[in-house]
Design a protein around this motif. Structure first.
Motif, PDB file in Angstrom:
ATOM      1  N   THR A  40      63.041  47.005  41.863  1.00 25.57           N
ATOM      2  CA  THR A  40      64.097  48.047  41.875  1.00 25.57           C
ATOM      3  C   THR A  40      65.105  47.454  42.730  1.00 25.57           C
ATOM      4  O   THR A  40      66.556  47.504  42.206  1.00 25.57           O
ATOM      5  N   ASP A  41      64.840  46.918  43.883  1.00 28.25           N
ATOM      6  CA  ASP A  41      65.818  46.417  44.849  1.00 28.25           C
ATOM      7  C   ASP A  41      66.329  44.844  44.625  1.00 28.25           C
ATOM      8  O   ASP A  41      66.896  44.163  45.340  1.00 28.25           O
ATOM      9  N   LEU A  42      65.496  44.312  43.788  1.00 23.64           N
ATOM     10  CA  LEU A  42      65.295  42.681  43.801  1.00 23.64           C
ATOM     11  C   LEU A  42      66.456  41.995  43.569  1.00 23.64           C
ATOM     12  O   LEU A  42      66.808  41.174  44.400  1.00 23.64           O
ATOM     13  N   PRO A  43      67.653  42.565  42.864  1.00 26.24           N
ATOM     14  CA  PRO A  43      68.972  42.018  42.677  1.00 26.24           C
ATOM     15  C   PRO A  43      69.625  41.816  44.001  1.00 26.24           C
ATOM     16  O   PRO A  43      70.080  40.708  44.405  1.00 26.24           O
ATOM     17  N   ASP A  44      69.530  42.943  45.014  1.00 28.98           N
ATOM     18  CA  ASP A  44      69.883  43.031  46.282  1.00 28.98           C
ATOM     19  C   ASP A  44      69.152  42.052  47.245  1.00 28.98           C
ATOM     20  O   ASP A  44      69.765  41.357  48.288  1.00 28.98           O
ATOM     21  N   LEU A  45      67.884  41.897  46.999  1.00 27.71           N
ATOM     22  CA  LEU A  45      66.964  41.108  48.128  1.00 27.71           C
ATOM     23  C   LEU A  45      66.622  39.816  47.818  1.00 27.71           C
ATOM     24  O   LEU A  45      65.920  39.176  48.637  1.00 27.71           O
ATOM     25  N   ARG A  46      66.901  39.447  46.679  1.00 24.67           N
ATOM     26  CA  ARG A  46      66.272  38.134  46.071  1.00 24.67           C
ATOM     27  C   ARG A  46      66.741  36.851  46.974  1.00 24.67           C
ATOM     28  O   ARG A  46      65.916  36.042  47.386  1.00 24.67           O
ATOM     29  N   ALA A  47      67.949  36.818  47.375  1.00 20.51           N
ATOM     30  CA  ALA A  47      68.355  35.663  48.384  1.00 20.51           C
ATOM     31  C   ALA A  47      67.461  35.544  49.524  1.00 20.51           C
ATOM     32  O   ALA A  47      66.877  34.542  49.964  1.00 20.51           O
ATOM     33  N   ALA A  48      67.249  36.776  50.156  1.00 17.62           N
ATOM     34  CA  ALA A  48      66.387  36.862  51.441  1.00 17.62           C
ATOM     35  C   ALA A  48      65.020  36.612  51.142  1.00 17.62           C
ATOM     36  O   ALA A  48      64.370  35.688  51.928  1.00 17.62           O
ATOM     37  N   LEU A  49      64.487  37.076  50.050  1.00 15.21           N
ATOM     38  CA  LEU A  49      63.029  36.688  50.050  1.00 15.21           C
ATOM     39  C   LEU A  49      62.804  35.245  49.366  1.00 15.21           C
ATOM     40  O   LEU A  49      61.779  34.708  49.861  1.00 15.21           O
ATOM     41  N   GLU A  50      63.848  34.548  48.675  1.00 18.27           N
ATOM     42  CA  GLU A  50      63.597  32.944  48.354  1.00 18.27           C
ATOM     43  C   GLU A  50      63.771  32.304  49.766  1.00 18.27           C
ATOM     44  O   GLU A  50      62.976  31.027  49.586  1.00 18.27           O
ATOM     45  N   GLU A  51      64.583  32.647  50.552  1.00 21.38           N
ATOM     46  CA  GLU A  51      64.840  31.938  51.974  1.00 21.38           C
ATOM     47  C   GLU A  51      63.864  31.919  52.868  1.00 21.38           C
ATOM     48  O   GLU A  51      63.534  31.401  53.784  1.00 21.38           O
ATOM     49  N   ALA A  52      62.900  33.064  52.747  1.00 18.40           N
ATOM     50  CA  ALA A  52      61.795  33.467  53.720  1.00 18.40           C
ATOM     51  C   ALA A  52      60.974  32.549  53.954  1.00 18.40           C
ATOM     52  O   ALA A  52      60.524  31.730  52.989  1.00 18.40           O
ATOM     53  N   CYS A  53      60.478  31.997  55.166  1.00 13.56           N
ATOM     54  CA  CYS A  53      59.715  30.935  55.346  1.00 13.56           C
ATOM     55  C   CYS A  53      58.560  31.312  56.526  1.00 13.56           C
ATOM     56  O   CYS A  53      57.779  30.592  56.803  1.00 13.56           O
ATOM     57  N   GLY A  54      58.353  32.555  56.690  1.00 13.21           N
ATOM     58  CA  GLY A  54      57.261  32.774  57.712  1.00 13.21           C
ATOM     59  C   GLY A  54      57.336  34.207  57.912  1.00 13.21           C
ATOM     60  O   GLY A  54      58.530  35.157  57.796  1.00 13.21           O
TER      61      GLY A  54
END
Length: 285
Positions: A40-54
């Motif tokens: 549901t929240d993916l449009p707003d969270l996607r950039a942070a999810l893709e950048e996460a590294c740990g």
């Protein structure tokens, strides 16, 4: 991305699989252990999810859970592969003249490597490898030409079926909904990673014997026409799971049903694999 629910040291959270590691995404604000909420929240969270590294954990060190454990709907289409429809016809089952949908109650959802219980009440438990489509946005009256825009991603579905209970319940709901009879996973592969979901190789093995082998291109009704058909009737919600049909090779035509001790391995190209051991029902279950 390959989004996953995993348990490590008794704590379940959402992560992403990168190579042989699971990167914990629970440290990102707004991420809970609900894949439905995440979608549901993916449009707003996607950039942070893709950048996460740990932080990260070795994949073998965690337990993978059902990627979507809290789906509101788990729907399946019957006899949607040409060769499967023909084997059903030869067994005396008429080929439907339109899309034939049924419910799998969400209480049947099971993990990708969790055991499947052979119920004492059924002597005809069968396997079905299927491409699972997970809805990503709330939608109604979606045209087939626009359906790709509402798909969050894909996973493998083992549409375990109690064939004797299918005959008892013409809607199929009971025969499709025994507890543990809906393994899904191993993760949710987001739609952007699958260029053509109608050109994926599918295999199912029982005890290392290849039983089902086909491609998703053998569907009678493709996934986009499925979404158009369903959304004519009902609102589809983020996290809803559509099991899009199984190819030929199921156990029913030959009477080769599952029994305790059997091991099912399901593979779909680019989506990974799931594996489920069949266990007997016990009084404590």
């Amino acid at each position: 991305m390959k989004l996953v629910r995993f348990t490590e040291k008794g704590h379940t959270r959402i992560g992403k699989v990168v190579g042989e590691q699971v990167i914990d995404l629970s440290t990102i604000a707004g991420v809970s252990d609900s894949m439905r909420q995440l979608l549901t929240d993916l449009p707003d969270l996607r950039a942070a999810l893709e950048e996460a590294c740990g932080p990260a954990f070795p994949l073998p060190a965690v337990q993978l859970e059902a990627p979507v454990h809290d789906a509101q709907k788990f729907l399946g289409i019957g006899m949607n592969y040409r060769k499967h429809a023909e084997e059903a016809r030869l067994a005396g089952i008429p080929i439907p003249q339109s899309q034939m949908w049924f419910n799998k109650q969400v209480s049947c959802i099971n993990g990708p490597f969790a055991p499947v219980v052979k119920p004492d009440a059924s002597e005809k438990m069968d396997y079905e490898v299927e491409l699972g489509v997970v809805i990503g946005s709330r939608c109604r009256h979606v045209k087939a030409s626009d359906a790709a825009s509402v798909i969050a991603g894909y996973l493998i579905v083992n549409d375990v079926s109690a064939r004797d209970w299918l005959h008892k319940s013409p809607t199929f709901t009971l025969g499709k909904s025994f507890d543990t009879h809906g393994p899904i996973g191993p993760w949710l592969t987001t739609a952007d990673e699958i260029a053509d979901p109608l050109n994926l190789d599918m295999k199912l093995y029982v005890n290392d014997e290849l039983r089902q082998h086909s491609g998703t291109g053998d569907m009678i009704y493709d996934i986009y026409s499925q979404i158009e058909y369903l959304s004519t009737v009902m609102t589809l919600e983020p996290g809803d799971i559509l099991a899009t049909g199984t190819p030929s090779g199921i156990g029913a035509p030959t009477g080769r049903f599952l029994k305790p001790g059997d091991v099912m391995r399901l593979e779909i190209e680019r989506l990974g694999y799931i594996e489920n051991h069949v266990i007997a029902e016990t009084a404590s279950y």
